[in-house]
Scaffold this active site. Structure first.
Site, short mmCIF file in Angstrom:
data_model
loop_
_atom_site.label_atom_id
_atom_site.label_comp_id
_atom_site.label_asym_id
_atom_site.label_seq_id
_atom_site.Cartn_x
_atom_site.Cartn_y
_atom_site.Cartn_z
N ASN A 99 48.56 37.46 42.97
CA ASN A 99 48.11 36.37 42.12
C ASN A 99 49.25 36.05 41.16
O ASN A 99 49.50 36.79 40.22
CB ASN A 99 46.85 36.80 41.35
CG ASN A 99 46.26 35.66 40.53
OD1 ASN A 99 46.84 34.57 40.46
ND2 ASN A 99 45.13 35.93 39.90
N GLY A 112 34.07 38.44 32.34
CA GLY A 112 34.12 39.17 31.07
C GLY A 112 32.89 39.03 30.19
O GLY A 112 32.28 40.02 29.78
N LYS A 171 50.48 39.36 39.37
CA LYS A 171 49.53 40.45 39.51
C LYS A 171 49.49 40.82 40.98
O LYS A 171 49.33 39.92 41.83
CB LYS A 171 48.14 39.95 39.09
CG LYS A 171 47.44 40.87 38.14
CD LYS A 171 46.00 40.63 37.90
CE LYS A 171 45.40 39.48 37.33
NZ LYS A 171 44.04 39.40 37.02
N ARG A 226 39.31 26.12 26.16
CA ARG A 226 39.17 24.78 26.75
C ARG A 226 37.87 24.14 26.28
O ARG A 226 36.84 24.82 26.18
CB ARG A 226 39.16 24.86 28.28
CG ARG A 226 40.53 25.11 28.87
CD ARG A 226 40.45 25.34 30.37
NE ARG A 226 40.87 26.69 30.70
CZ ARG A 226 40.67 27.29 31.86
NH1 ARG A 226 40.05 26.66 32.84
NH2 ARG A 226 41.09 28.52 32.08
N GLY A 276 38.08 31.57 31.21
CA GLY A 276 37.70 30.32 31.88
C GLY A 276 36.24 30.47 32.28
O GLY A 276 35.82 31.59 32.56
N HIS A 318 37.35 28.68 40.75
CA HIS A 318 36.65 29.98 40.74
C HIS A 318 35.85 30.19 42.04
O HIS A 318 34.91 30.98 42.08
CB HIS A 318 35.64 30.08 39.57
CG HIS A 318 36.26 30.27 38.22
ND1 HIS A 318 35.65 29.81 37.08
CD2 HIS A 318 37.38 30.89 37.81
CE1 HIS A 318 36.39 30.12 36.01
NE2 HIS A 318 37.46 30.77 36.45
N HIS A 343 30.17 32.09 36.17
CA HIS A 343 31.40 32.86 35.94
C HIS A 343 31.83 32.58 34.51
O HIS A 343 32.33 31.50 34.20
CB HIS A 343 32.47 32.42 36.95
CG HIS A 343 33.77 33.14 36.80
ND1 HIS A 343 34.26 34.02 37.75
CD2 HIS A 343 34.69 33.14 35.79
CE1 HIS A 343 35.42 34.51 37.33
NE2 HIS A 343 35.70 33.99 36.15
N GLU A 385 29.35 39.63 32.29
CA GLU A 385 29.07 41.03 32.65
C GLU A 385 28.81 41.91 31.44
O GLU A 385 28.12 42.92 31.55
CB GLU A 385 30.25 41.62 33.44
CG GLU A 385 30.44 41.01 34.81
CD GLU A 385 31.79 41.38 35.43
OE1 GLU A 385 32.34 42.45 35.11
OE2 GLU A 385 32.31 40.56 36.23
N GLU A 396 37.55 39.35 42.67
CA GLU A 396 38.25 38.34 43.46
C GLU A 396 39.28 38.97 44.40
O GLU A 396 39.48 38.49 45.52
CB GLU A 396 38.91 37.32 42.53
CG GLU A 396 37.87 36.41 41.90
CD GLU A 396 38.35 35.65 40.68
OE1 GLU A 396 38.71 34.48 40.83
OE2 GLU A 396 38.37 36.23 39.58
N MET A 401 35.10 36.30 22.86
CA MET A 401 33.70 36.30 22.45
C MET A 401 33.37 37.49 21.54
O MET A 401 32.54 37.37 20.64
CB MET A 401 32.81 36.30 23.70
CG MET A 401 31.34 36.26 23.42
SD MET A 401 30.85 34.81 22.46
CE MET A 401 30.19 33.76 23.74
N ARG A 402 34.05 38.62 21.74
CA ARG A 402 33.76 39.79 20.89
C ARG A 402 34.07 39.50 19.42
O ARG A 402 33.32 39.85 18.53
CB ARG A 402 34.54 41.02 21.38
CG ARG A 402 34.00 41.58 22.67
CD ARG A 402 34.98 42.49 23.34
NE ARG A 402 36.13 41.73 23.86
CZ ARG A 402 37.00 42.19 24.73
NH1 ARG A 402 36.89 43.42 25.19
NH2 ARG A 402 37.99 41.44 25.17
N ARG A 445 46.32 34.37 46.21
CA ARG A 445 45.40 33.44 45.54
C ARG A 445 46.15 32.13 45.33
O ARG A 445 47.22 32.12 44.70
CB ARG A 445 44.96 34.02 44.19
CG ARG A 445 44.14 33.03 43.43
CD ARG A 445 43.69 33.57 42.11
NE ARG A 445 42.79 32.62 41.49
CZ ARG A 445 42.86 32.25 40.22
NH1 ARG A 445 43.78 32.76 39.43
NH2 ARG A 445 42.01 31.39 39.74
P1 AMP Z 1 37.77 37.40 31.92
O1 AMP Z 1 38.47 36.08 31.81
O2 AMP Z 1 36.74 37.46 32.99
O3 AMP Z 1 38.72 38.57 31.94
O4 AMP Z 1 36.95 37.55 30.56
C1 AMP Z 1 37.62 37.72 29.35
C2 AMP Z 1 36.66 37.49 28.20
O5 AMP Z 1 35.51 38.31 28.32
C3 AMP Z 1 37.26 37.88 26.86
O6 AMP Z 1 38.00 36.84 26.30
C4 AMP Z 1 36.03 38.17 26.03
O7 AMP Z 1 35.66 36.97 25.39
C5 AMP Z 1 34.97 38.50 27.03
N1 AMP Z 1 34.46 39.89 26.87
C6 AMP Z 1 34.94 41.03 27.39
N2 AMP Z 1 34.18 42.07 27.02
C7 AMP Z 1 33.18 41.58 26.24
C8 AMP Z 1 32.06 42.14 25.55
N3 AMP Z 1 31.82 43.45 25.57
N4 AMP Z 1 31.26 41.31 24.86
C9 AMP Z 1 31.50 39.98 24.83
N5 AMP Z 1 32.53 39.40 25.47
C10 AMP Z 1 33.36 40.18 26.16
#
Ligand code: AMP
Length: 384
Positions: free
Chosen positions: A10, A319, A17, A230, A201, A169, A197, A322, A370, A272-273, A80
């Protein structure tokens, strides 16, 4: 999963990656051309000094992998590729004409296809004997019907310039809906599923009887849900207004892609955290950002249930999907009329199936993978 070694690649604009499956050996090279860093899932002695391009980064990854497994054992490389246009509706073996076509599609994905091609060229150069396959992010959405992919512009913008909804996605939406069918012990061809998803993104897909019939990202990955940085959906009139008030095209691009979304609305972070922490401390902008994020998801669940004439399952992945149980509660609020009935304990524990046993709609948390999907698709493409 047990299959012969496949290397999944990727390539991003300044990153590479790679993951060797089924061994789960992964490497991430970041800031290629600058202060290059390498992160590996295993102990390695390789150093990242002086890496100036994707080929150098790829060579570095191969050197590190060779300390773990004989490179001659790799039977295929799966890449990818973000944009396959209307032409590529399934994983495709990379040949010179296919590479030329991916290059021709670059104007549709100027940020993504050129680095994907750099990864492809590096891999072809360094592993010339190994068959290579492109797995397209857009391919799974090739079944979206005309009425869902056409924009309300004069027809020639579609027929002559390719302006339509493509969706992205796809590999993730395909993978998690397959996994959902397995979890429910029912064929995917009988299920109406909504896949969410939600990562940095974010996109949703309506997957009816195994086929994507609508998806929230469009001509570019900017449309639809609120994302980390975004904007997602926005009245095109706002863009005209900003351009007329003196903003340059590049500034507008930066604003919509890099400074909006959770980051822009909360003023805190794209993560989001961090936004949750600020919200817990009573920050109104952070609370609003989360409310917009979850409302858009709720609204699209209603829309896609209508598009499919019913609903059997909702899947949360990536992220946020899940890992954030509270977001799942907020996004599903008020959807009992559709047959959604969340088991709050199972949701809090992050179980796979988080709806009540008697609920009409199964709600699931399914980690996306993925790379695994790309590896499997690569082997399938070579076998067919
Ligand atoms: P991804 O693009 O799928 O790697 O998701 C990344 C995003 O998942 C991060 O920017 C966080 O906003 C979110 N994330 C990861 N762990 C948590 C968590 N425990 N609670 C809330 N958001 C999370």
């Amino acid at each position: 999963m047990n299959h012969p070694p496949v290397l999944v690649v990727n390539a991003g604009s300044s990153s590479l990656k790679v993951k060797l499956l089924p061994h789960h050996l992964s490497l991430l090279v970041e800031r290629i051309g600058g202060d290059t860093q390498i992160k590996a899932s295993f102990a390695t002695s390789v150093r990242s000094d002086g890496i100036s391009d994707h080929e150098g980064a790829f060579k570095l990854c191969l050197t590190a992998l060779a300390e773990q497994v004989p490179l001659a054992s790799i039977v295929a490389v799966g890449h990818r590729v973000v944009h396959g246009g209307e032409r590529y509706t399934r994983p495709t073996r990379l040949t010179p004409p296919v590479i030329a076509q991916i290059e021709a599609l670059s104007p549709l994905a100027p940020l993504h296809n050129p680095p994907n091609l750099a990864g492809i060229r590096a891999a072809l150069h360094l592993l010339p004997e190994v068959p290579q396959v492109a797995v397209f992010d857009t391919a799974f959405h090739s079944t979206v019907p005309t009425w869902a992919y056409l924009y309300g512009l004069p027809r020639r913008y579609y027929s002559e310039a390719g302006v339509r909804r493509y969706g992205f996605h796809g590999t993730s939406h395909d993978y998690v809906t397959r996994q959902a069918a397995q979890l429910l012990n029912r064929p995917r061809s009988e299920l109406r599923l909504i896949s969410l998803h939600l990562g940095n993104g974010a996109s949703a897909a309506a997957v009816q009887f195994g086929h994507s019939v609508d998806t929230s990202m469009g001509f570019t990955p900017l449309e639809g849900l609120l994302m980390g940085t975004r904007s997602g959906d926005i009245d095109a009139g706002v863009l005209l207004y900003l351009l007329r008030s003196g903003m340059s095209v590049d500034e507008l691009d930066q604003l919509l892609n890099k400074r909006s979304g959770l980051l822009g609305l909360s003023g805190v972070s794209n993560d989001m955290r961090d936004v949750r922490r600020a919200a817990a401390a009573g920050d109104q902008a952070a609370l609003d950002a989360i409310a917009v994020f979850s409302y858009r998801i709720r609204k699209i669940i209603g829309a896609y249930a209508a598009a499919m004439g019913g609903l059997d399952g909702v899947i949360f992945t990536a992220g946020i999907g899940e890992n954030d149980p509270e977001l799942r509660v907020q996004a599903l609020q008020g959807l009992e009329f559709l047959g959604i009935d969340l088991d709050l304990d199972k949701n809090a524990r992050g179980e796979r199936l988080i709806s009540r046993a008697e609920a009409r709609v199964a709600v699931m948390v399914i980690p996306t993978d993925e790379e695994r999907m790309i590896a499997e698709a690569t082997l399938e493409a070579l076998a067919s």
